[in-house]
Design a protein around this motif. Structure first.
Motif, mmCIF file in Angstrom:
data_model
loop_
_atom_site.group_PDB
_atom_site.id
_atom_site.type_symbol
_atom_site.label_atom_id
_atom_site.label_comp_id
_atom_site.label_asym_id
_atom_site.label_seq_id
_atom_site.Cartn_x
_atom_site.Cartn_y
_atom_site.Cartn_z
ATOM 1 N N SER A 50 -3.969 3.730 3.501
ATOM 2 C CA SER A 50 -4.757 4.416 3.013
ATOM 3 C C SER A 50 -3.718 5.557 2.164
ATOM 4 O O SER A 50 -4.375 5.862 1.792
ATOM 5 C CB SER A 50 -5.006 5.219 5.165
ATOM 6 O OG SER A 50 -5.488 6.174 4.756
ATOM 7 N N GLU B 24 2.046 4.702 9.007
ATOM 8 C CA GLU B 24 1.331 5.768 9.260
ATOM 9 C C GLU B 24 1.799 7.024 7.849
ATOM 10 O O GLU B 24 1.711 7.621 6.976
ATOM 11 C CB GLU B 24 -0.111 6.408 8.676
ATOM 12 C CG GLU B 24 -1.237 6.560 7.707
ATOM 13 C CD GLU B 24 -2.576 6.922 8.333
ATOM 14 O OE1 GLU B 24 -3.029 7.303 7.542
ATOM 15 O OE2 GLU B 24 -2.959 6.139 9.373
ATOM 16 N N PRO C 203 -3.419 -1.092 7.694
ATOM 17 C CA PRO C 203 -4.541 -0.157 6.918
ATOM 18 C C PRO C 203 -3.738 1.276 7.265
ATOM 19 O O PRO C 203 -4.286 2.169 6.400
ATOM 20 C CB PRO C 203 -5.698 -0.787 8.490
ATOM 21 C CG PRO C 203 -4.547 -1.834 9.143
ATOM 22 C CD PRO C 203 -4.057 -1.780 9.053
ATOM 23 N N GLY C 204 -2.823 1.852 8.061
ATOM 24 C CA GLY C 204 -2.363 2.989 8.101
ATOM 25 C C GLY C 204 -1.660 3.368 6.338
ATOM 26 O O GLY C 204 -1.807 4.074 6.159
ATOM 27 N N SER D 147 -2.851 4.676 -0.911
ATOM 28 C CA SER D 147 -4.233 5.142 -1.583
ATOM 29 C C SER D 147 -4.110 6.571 -1.535
ATOM 30 O O SER D 147 -4.156 6.894 -3.112
ATOM 31 C CB SER D 147 -5.372 4.422 -0.959
ATOM 32 O OG SER D 147 -7.033 4.651 -1.571
ATOM 33 N N ASP D 148 -4.079 7.311 -1.117
ATOM 34 C CA ASP D 148 -4.330 9.381 -1.081
ATOM 35 C C ASP D 148 -2.974 9.382 -1.815
ATOM 36 O O ASP D 148 -3.650 9.965 -2.961
ATOM 37 C CB ASP D 148 -4.020 9.318 0.400
ATOM 38 C CG ASP D 148 -5.657 9.219 1.473
ATOM 39 O OD1 ASP D 148 -6.252 8.376 0.779
ATOM 40 O OD2 ASP D 148 -5.200 9.705 2.686
#
Length: 238
Positions: A48, A201, A44-45, A51-52
């Motif tokens: 993220s 992440e 998930p990290g 995506s950013d």
């Protein structure tokens, strides 16, 4: 993950027996790849961070983990990333007979395609370990073997800054970058020791930022070959 003591033979890029190592691209792109997921601790990290940054990647997943985490697999797809096969588990294929490699790879492809509802195109052998007979078995499954030409050795437990610096050193258009969104362990048939303590992440954000500073756009392998061309070379290691 790639074992530090693995023996490697890389033959010229003109070899007809080839695994994808780099891509020629009309624009300054690099191919970002992630191995060993999906896992709830790290994937998930990484998603993220991607995506950013507005980046896409190819995730070489382990089927055993994808079947335990179908929602994470769905998140990868929904975010516009590409899914490829890393194996049912993380067992080194060069320890198996060619027939067993064929059986396991074919089964892994079928199971992953059933989850995705779409064909799978790429395969990366665990540890990058393949011999000519292993490569032939992969091709018999209708898959292209994909390796890499750049990595920061992110299976080593070093500070994020050091790992990011290794990953970015000399980065240029067409690179295929190896990273990880998981750590191979007993649940996937191997014992690679403890996972690194750094944030995956955090590493993703550091690498993505560094690529942006260099004017390099991270994309999936499928996206890169859609406008460019895969460059193959023979790659054999135990």
């Amino acid at each position: 993950m790639l074992g530090q003591t693995a023996r490697r033979l890389i033959l010229p890029l003109t070899s007809p027996v080839g695994s994808i190592r780099t891509v020629t691209t009309p624009t300054p792109q690099v191919v970002l790849t992630y191995d060993d997921g999906p896992v709830p601790e790290d994937t998930p990290g990484v998603l993220s961070a991607l995506s950013d940054a507005g980046a896409t990647a190819t995730f070489f997943v382990l089927v055993a983990r994808a079947e335990r985490e179908p929602s994470l697999l769905a998140e990868i797809v929904a975010a516009g990333h590409e899914v490829a096969l890393h194996g049912i588990d993380h067992v080194r294929l060069t320890t198996l007979s060619p027939g067993e490699v064929l059986r396991r790879t074919r089964e892994g492809k079928e199971r992953l395609e059933q989850m995705l509802g779409a064909p799978v195109r790429w395969f990366r052998p665990p540890y990058g370990a393949q011999q000519p007979a292993t490569w032939a078995a992969i091709r018999r499954c209708g898959l292209e073997s994909v390796v890499w030409n750049r990595t920061g050795y992110d299976w080593q437990d070093d500070p994020v800054g050091e790992v990011a610096e290794r990953t970015l050193a000399g980065a240029s258009a067409g690179d295929v970058i190896l990273m990880h969104d998981g750590h191979a362990g007993l649940d996937v048939g191997v014992d690679d020791g403890p996972a690194p303590g750094f944030s995956r992440e955090g590493l993703a954000r550091a690498v993505l930022g560094g690529l942006a500073e260099r004017g390099l756009a991270p994309v999936s392998l499928g996206e890169a070959v859609g406008t460019g061309k895969a460059v193959k070379g023979a790659w054999f290691r135990k």
